[in-house]
Write a protein that holds these residues in place. Structure first.
Motif, PDB file in Angstrom:
ATOM      1  N   VAL A 153       0.940  -1.272   0.071  1.00 45.18           N
ATOM      2  CA  VAL A 153      -0.098   0.091  -0.116  1.00 45.18           C
ATOM      3  C   VAL A 153       0.988   1.339  -0.017  1.00 45.18           C
ATOM      4  CG1 VAL A 153      -1.620   1.420   1.134  1.00 45.18           C
ATOM      5  CG2 VAL A 153      -2.020  -1.154   1.193  1.00 45.18           C
ATOM      6  N   ILE A 154       2.007   1.269   0.598  1.00 45.52           N
ATOM      7  CA  ILE A 154       3.058   2.315   0.865  1.00 45.52           C
ATOM      8  C   ILE A 154       3.403   2.670  -0.509  1.00 45.52           C
ATOM      9  CG2 ILE A 154       5.105   3.284   1.665  1.00 45.52           C
ATOM     10  CD1 ILE A 154       4.441   1.851   4.420  1.00 45.52           C
ATOM     11  N   ILE A 155       3.927   1.403  -1.184  1.00 43.64           N
ATOM     12  CA  ILE A 155       4.368   1.733  -2.639  1.00 43.64           C
ATOM     13  C   ILE A 155       3.280   2.317  -3.562  1.00 43.64           C
ATOM     14  CG2 ILE A 155       5.307   0.396  -4.665  1.00 43.64           C
ATOM     15  CD1 ILE A 155       6.681  -1.708  -2.525  1.00 43.64           C
ATOM     16  N   LEU A 156       2.184   1.655  -3.473  1.00 45.86           N
ATOM     17  CA  LEU A 156       1.229   2.091  -4.225  1.00 45.86           C
ATOM     18  C   LEU A 156       0.744   3.593  -4.085  1.00 45.86           C
ATOM     19  CD1 LEU A 156      -1.513   1.572  -5.914  1.00 45.86           C
ATOM     20  CD2 LEU A 156      -2.710   1.020  -3.962  1.00 45.86           C
ATOM     21  N   LEU A 157       0.848   4.241  -2.964  1.00 43.61           N
ATOM     22  CA  LEU A 157       0.342   5.711  -2.670  1.00 43.61           C
ATOM     23  C   LEU A 157       1.802   6.490  -3.140  1.00 43.61           C
ATOM     24  CD1 LEU A 157      -1.232   5.370   0.910  1.00 43.61           C
ATOM     25  CD2 LEU A 157      -2.190   5.967  -1.166  1.00 43.61           C
ATOM     26  N   SER A 158       3.000   5.912  -2.983  1.00 44.78           N
ATOM     27  CA  SER A 158       4.331   6.598  -3.161  1.00 44.78           C
ATOM     28  C   SER A 158       4.546   6.673  -4.670  1.00 44.78           C
ATOM     29  CB  SER A 158       5.431   5.874  -2.728  1.00 44.78           C
ATOM     30  OG  SER A 158       5.387   5.771  -1.235  1.00 44.78           O
ATOM     31  N   THR A 159       3.641   6.018  -5.475  1.00 47.79           N
ATOM     32  CA  THR A 159       3.860   6.085  -6.947  1.00 47.79           C
ATOM     33  C   THR A 159       2.429   6.663  -7.599  1.00 47.79           C
ATOM     34  OG1 THR A 159       2.846   3.636  -7.147  1.00 47.79           O
ATOM     35  CG2 THR A 159       5.283   3.908  -7.182  1.00 47.79           C
ATOM     36  N   GLY A 160       1.766   7.428  -6.713  1.00 51.35           N
ATOM     37  CA  GLY A 160       0.700   8.034  -7.198  1.00 51.35           C
ATOM     38  C   GLY A 160      -0.903   7.772  -6.788  1.00 51.35           C
ATOM     39  N   GLY A 161      -0.749   6.389  -6.266  1.00 49.29           N
ATOM     40  CA  GLY A 161      -2.132   5.966  -5.792  1.00 49.29           C
ATOM     41  C   GLY A 161      -2.995   5.044  -6.829  1.00 49.29           C
ATOM     42  N   LYS A 162      -4.008   4.660  -6.361  1.00 49.46           N
ATOM     43  CA  LYS A 162      -4.577   3.843  -7.488  1.00 49.46           C
ATOM     44  C   LYS A 162      -5.439   4.540  -8.662  1.00 49.46           C
ATOM     45  CE  LYS A 162      -7.885  -0.029  -7.351  1.00 49.46           C
ATOM     46  NZ  LYS A 162      -8.556  -1.247  -6.893  1.00 49.46           N
ATOM     47  N   ASN A 163      -5.555   5.816  -8.277  1.00 49.65           N
ATOM     48  CA  ASN A 163      -6.401   6.454  -9.425  1.00 49.65           C
ATOM     49  C   ASN A 163      -5.535   7.270 -10.277  1.00 49.65           C
ATOM     50  OD1 ASN A 163      -9.171   5.905  -8.344  1.00 49.65           O
ATOM     51  ND2 ASN A 163      -8.548   7.316  -6.662  1.00 49.65           N
ATOM     52  N   ASN A 164      -4.168   6.881  -9.944  1.00 51.18           N
ATOM     53  CA  ASN A 164      -2.857   7.804 -10.773  1.00 51.18           C
ATOM     54  C   ASN A 164      -2.037   6.640 -11.446  1.00 51.18           C
ATOM     55  OD1 ASN A 164      -3.882  10.636 -10.881  1.00 51.18           O
ATOM     56  ND2 ASN A 164      -3.479  10.528  -8.882  1.00 51.18           N
ATOM     57  N   ASP A 165      -2.363   5.596 -11.510  1.00 44.40           N
ATOM     58  CA  ASP A 165      -1.786   4.480 -12.177  1.00 44.40           C
ATOM     59  C   ASP A 165      -0.642   3.980 -11.403  1.00 44.40           C
ATOM     60  OD1 ASP A 165      -3.124   4.339 -14.333  1.00 44.40           O
ATOM     61  OD2 ASP A 165      -2.296   6.111 -15.494  1.00 44.40           O
ATOM     62  N   GLY A 166      -0.775   4.313  -9.762  1.00 43.86           N
ATOM     63  CA  GLY A 166       0.287   3.767  -9.007  1.00 43.86           C
ATOM     64  C   GLY A 166       0.514   2.458  -9.244  1.00 43.86           C
ATOM     65  N   TYR A 167       1.843   1.872  -8.502  1.00 40.80           N
ATOM     66  CA  TYR A 167       2.003   0.430  -8.588  1.00 40.80           C
ATOM     67  C   TYR A 167       1.480  -0.434  -7.738  1.00 40.80           C
ATOM     68  CZ  TYR A 167       4.735  -3.960  -8.459  1.00 40.80           C
ATOM     69  OH  TYR A 167       5.112  -5.260  -8.472  1.00 40.80           O
ATOM     70  N   GLU A 168       0.528  -1.312  -8.048  1.00 40.47           N
ATOM     71  CA  GLU A 168      -0.220  -2.280  -7.400  1.00 40.47           C
ATOM     72  C   GLU A 168       0.710  -3.760  -7.522  1.00 40.47           C
ATOM     73  OE1 GLU A 168      -4.634  -2.548  -6.314  1.00 40.47           O
ATOM     74  OE2 GLU A 168      -4.607  -1.725  -8.266  1.00 40.47           O
ATOM     75  N   ALA A 169       1.293  -4.026  -6.329  1.00 42.61           N
ATOM     76  CA  ALA A 169       1.992  -5.311  -6.351  1.00 42.61           C
ATOM     77  C   ALA A 169       0.847  -6.738  -6.424  1.00 42.61           C
ATOM     78  CB  ALA A 169       2.857  -5.400  -5.085  1.00 42.61           C
ATOM     79  N   SER A 170       1.503  -7.600  -6.999  1.00 47.74           N
ATOM     80  CA  SER A 170       0.810  -8.542  -7.402  1.00 47.74           C
ATOM     81  C   SER A 170       0.794  -9.501  -5.994  1.00 47.74           C
ATOM     82  CB  SER A 170       1.258  -9.685  -8.510  1.00 47.74           C
ATOM     83  OG  SER A 170       2.473 -10.189  -8.133  1.00 47.74           O
ATOM     84  N   LYS A 171       0.275 -10.603  -5.745  1.00 50.14           N
ATOM     85  CA  LYS A 171       0.163 -11.430  -4.735  1.00 50.14           C
ATOM     86  C   LYS A 171       1.563 -12.263  -4.607  1.00 50.14           C
ATOM     87  CE  LYS A 171      -2.399 -15.170  -6.988  1.00 50.14           C
ATOM     88  NZ  LYS A 171      -3.739 -16.030  -6.826  1.00 50.14           N
ATOM     89  N   TYR A 172       2.137 -12.297  -5.608  1.00 53.50           N
ATOM     90  CA  TYR A 172       3.481 -13.223  -5.716  1.00 53.50           C
ATOM     91  C   TYR A 172       4.582 -12.147  -5.001  1.00 53.50           C
ATOM     92  CZ  TYR A 172       0.998 -16.418  -8.473  1.00 53.50           C
ATOM     93  OH  TYR A 172      -0.077 -17.290  -8.981  1.00 53.50           O
ATOM     94  N   VAL A 173       4.340 -10.836  -5.584  1.00 55.37           N
ATOM     95  CA  VAL A 173       5.355  -9.917  -4.809  1.00 55.37           C
ATOM     96  C   VAL A 173       5.152  -9.727  -3.493  1.00 55.37           C
ATOM     97  CG1 VAL A 173       6.053  -7.561  -4.907  1.00 55.37           C
ATOM     98  CG2 VAL A 173       5.572  -8.627  -7.219  1.00 55.37           C
ATOM     99  N   VAL A 174       3.796  -9.711  -2.912  1.00 56.87           N
ATOM    100  CA  VAL A 174       3.583  -9.475  -1.663  1.00 56.87           C
ATOM    101  C   VAL A 174       4.028 -10.854  -0.666  1.00 56.87           C
ATOM    102  CG1 VAL A 174       1.578  -9.536   0.280  1.00 56.87           C
ATOM    103  CG2 VAL A 174       1.342  -8.114  -1.755  1.00 56.87           C
ATOM    104  N   ILE A 175       4.003 -11.922  -1.418  1.00 55.90           N
ATOM    105  CA  ILE A 175       4.561 -12.941  -0.663  1.00 55.90           C
ATOM    106  C   ILE A 175       5.952 -13.263  -0.352  1.00 55.90           C
ATOM    107  CG2 ILE A 175       4.832 -14.899  -2.335  1.00 55.90           C
ATOM    108  CD1 ILE A 175       2.798 -15.643   0.903  1.00 55.90           C
ATOM    109  N   CYS A 176       6.662 -12.464  -1.445  1.00 57.27           N
ATOM    110  CA  CYS A 176       7.994 -12.607  -1.379  1.00 57.27           C
ATOM    111  C   CYS A 176       8.409 -11.487  -0.330  1.00 57.27           C
ATOM    112  CB  CYS A 176       8.714 -11.890  -2.976  1.00 57.27           C
ATOM    113  SG  CYS A 176       8.763 -13.146  -3.987  1.00 57.27           S
ATOM    114  N   PHE A 177       7.814 -10.225  -0.192  1.00 62.32           N
ATOM    115  CA  PHE A 177       7.882  -9.364   0.940  1.00 62.32           C
ATOM    116  C   PHE A 177       7.871 -10.090   2.069  1.00 62.32           C
ATOM    117  CE2 PHE A 177       6.052  -5.570  -1.518  1.00 62.32           C
ATOM    118  CZ  PHE A 177       7.328  -5.126  -2.221  1.00 62.32           C
ATOM    119  N   HIS A 178       6.664 -10.803   2.130  1.00 60.94           N
ATOM    120  CA  HIS A 178       6.655 -11.757   3.697  1.00 60.94           C
ATOM    121  C   HIS A 178       7.622 -12.643   3.923  1.00 60.94           C
ATOM    122  CE1 HIS A 178       4.108 -13.984   6.367  1.00 60.94           C
ATOM    123  NE2 HIS A 178       4.423 -14.789   5.909  1.00 60.94           N
ATOM    124  N   GLY A 179       8.420 -13.322   2.705  1.00 63.15           N
ATOM    125  CA  GLY A 179       9.435 -13.997   3.125  1.00 63.15           C
ATOM    126  C   GLY A 179      10.582 -13.170   3.463  1.00 63.15           C
TER     127      GLY A 179
END
Length: 525
Positions: A153-179
């Motif tokens: 969510v921090i990355i999404l907001l830092s890249t412009g947010g959902k309404n400005n084509d911000g980057y939304e990480a896939s579930k695979y990226v999220v699981i990599c963060f988790h690891g």
């Protein structure tokens, strides 16, 4: 109490008294059947710090803020928190009394064994232990996965947010963060206990200061603030889940508070590393709950004054993608300064608190796994209870991190399955809390020998209130959370908890009853 305080102050100045306290702890541990293998270096403050950073109101309340808003809104949070808090304190008081009598790393399952006697002790110990350890692993999974999600969510907001084509990480990226987060936690927990003590106290300070900074800063910055009438009287029934009964909605909203107020058994699991454990272990349990109730209520009040439009905060099409607290922080700063950078920094404060919470959770997990395997309850037990040259249960640390990662992998297949597993974090853990208390007020009602901290004649009454509260929440949090009920909306909590119960009972009947005899001494005759 004054006498205890004087002794503690004298210990601080007199190393000889400190050594006496440690030898007294060691001899008490010997009486309970164990030799001292872990390094006993934690003070009362250090024990409290680890537990306070696991309870972590910043973690629990921030990550479940959306649940509170959905089910009842501000009224559920403002009034639900103190209600759940006081009843949780009752559970904590009962646990603290038993902890004082049996200060060992095994904690709950050891208590169950001792309270049930030779006949029922092994079965009681087996059930309590498995509910406790699986519940703890689910807590670590949940905490670190929520951090991975917040980073996204921090990355999404830092890249412009959902309404400005911000980057939304896939579930695979999220699981990599988790690891990656779990890897860091395992490395930190492999360090000597003196380092962990420092990190634990830093974590407690961060949680404490962070709460006060955010609860004052966010509503202060927001250009639109809620009125006191809205905060204290607004009841949100617009949940979109087909639930209209106000009492039902209020009950579902309590999950936010009860999920946050878990993990305080950590003080018991750290007793073999704590000085004057039969006093400081119980103190750690009670103080971590008490302080969390106060600062948590302040945090809820502060943040809810920045809440004005609940449906928009929960809308998946807002800049934070429906992550309610992130949108609150982001909007507060954006409305005043035209940019949400300040809100993103505030989310960073929460993220660090969650990181510390996960770190302390792995500490608690590993001590439980160390103790449970010391008593031969786990597969390959001799391997898991080994300690390294720094007297850290290193194999148990890495086992806990690995299992928490595996549990999170379910999120790749289905978030429904993942949420079911995480539900064990609240209900499974609370069942483990309630079992020894139940045995204390029934089978051991007359035989229980209290330690230096005890509730006196109120012990039985407090114990029964605690047991009844756990029984109540076990039912309430198993209720459907949306109608009509489908595969996607079914509350899988009873399935997950029932599944764990069935597996542990079957394992007992077909195997463990032949070889698991409850806690076993590791002192050579």
């Amino acid at each position: 109490m004054t006498q205890t305080k004087d002794i503690m102050e004298e210990e601080h100045h007199h190393p000889l008294l400190q050594e006496d306290a440690i030898s007294s702890d060691d001899s008490r541990l010997k009486q309970l059947g164990y030799k001292q293998e872990l390094s006993r270096n934690l003070s009362a403050i250090a024990n409290f710090s680890v537990t306070f950073s696991i309870v972590s109101v910043l973690t629990g309340l921030s990550t479940t803020f959306g649940i509170g808003l959905t089910y009842g809104g501000t009224i559920t949070m403002v009034y639900g928190w103190p209600v759940v808090g006081m009843l949780t304190l009752v559970v904590g008081l009962s646990m603290a009394e038993i902890c004082s009598a049996y200060p060992t790393s095994g904690g709950l399952y050891f208590w169950s064994a001792k309270l049930c006697g030779n006949r029922w002790g092994p079965l009681a110990s087996w059930l309590t232990g498995w509910f406790n350890i699986v519940g703890q692993w689910a807590v670590t999974t949940s905490v670190d996965f929520s951090l991975a999600t917040l980073i996204q969510v921090i990355i999404l907001l830092s890249t412009g947010g959902k309404n400005n084509d911000g980057y939304e990480a896939s579930k695979y990226v999220v699981i990599c963060f988790h690891g990656g987060i779990l890897l860091l936690h395992a490395i930190i927990n492999s360090l000597p206990i003196s380092y962990l003590s420092f990190f634990g106290q830093l974590a407690a300070a961060w949680n404490f200061v962070g709460v006060f900074v955010l609860m004052i800063l966010v509503p202060l910055v927001a250009t639109e603030r809620a009125s006191a009438k809205f905060v204290f009287t607004h009841f949100n029934t617009d949940n979109g889940d087909g639930i209209n009964n106000k009492l039902y909605i209020f009950v579902l909203g309590l999950l936010m508070s009860q999920y946050t107020l878990t993990g305080y058994d950590a003080s018991a699991h750290m007793t073999e590393e704590t000085k004057s454990a039969d006093i400081n272990g119980p103190k750690g349990i009670i103080s971590s709950i008490g302080v969390s109730i106060i600062v948590g209520w302040g945090y809820i009040l502060g943040i809810t004054f920045a809440v004005t439009n609940i449906p928009y905060l929960l809308d998946e099409n807002n800049d934070a993608g429906g992550y309610a607290i992130a949108e609150v922080f982001y909007l507060a700063f954006k409305s005043r300064y035209g940019t949400g950078v300040g809100g993103i920094i505030c989310l960073g404060v929460v993220a660090v608190a969650i990181f510390f919470c996960g770190m302390s959770s792995v500490t608690s997990n590993s001590r439980m796994a160390y103790a449970f395997s010391r008593d031969g309850a786990m597969p390959f037990s001799p391997f898991w209870h080994k300690v390294n040259k720094h007297e850290v249960p290193i194999n148990a640390v890495w086992l806990s991190a690995l299992i928490s990662f595996c549990m999170a992998l379910t999120s790749l297949g289905s978030l429904v399955a993942f949420n079911a597993m995480v539900s064990i974090a609240t209900i499974g853990l609370y069942i483990a809390y309630a079992l020894p208390i139940f045995f204390r007020v029934t089978l051991a009602r007359k035989s229980f020998v209290p330690g230096p901290f005890n509730l006196g004649r109120y012990g039985i009454l407090v114990g029964w209130i605690a047991v009844l509260w756990v029984a109540t929440i076990s039912v309430l949090f198993s209720l459907p959370v949306a109608y009509p009920i489908s595969n996607e909306t079914l509350n899988y909590t009873p399935v997950a908890v029932g599944g764990l119960l069935i597996i542990t009972v079957f394992a007992w009947i077909f195997s463990a009853r032949h070889w698991f005899k409850g806690p076993i001494t590791n002192i050579d005759a």
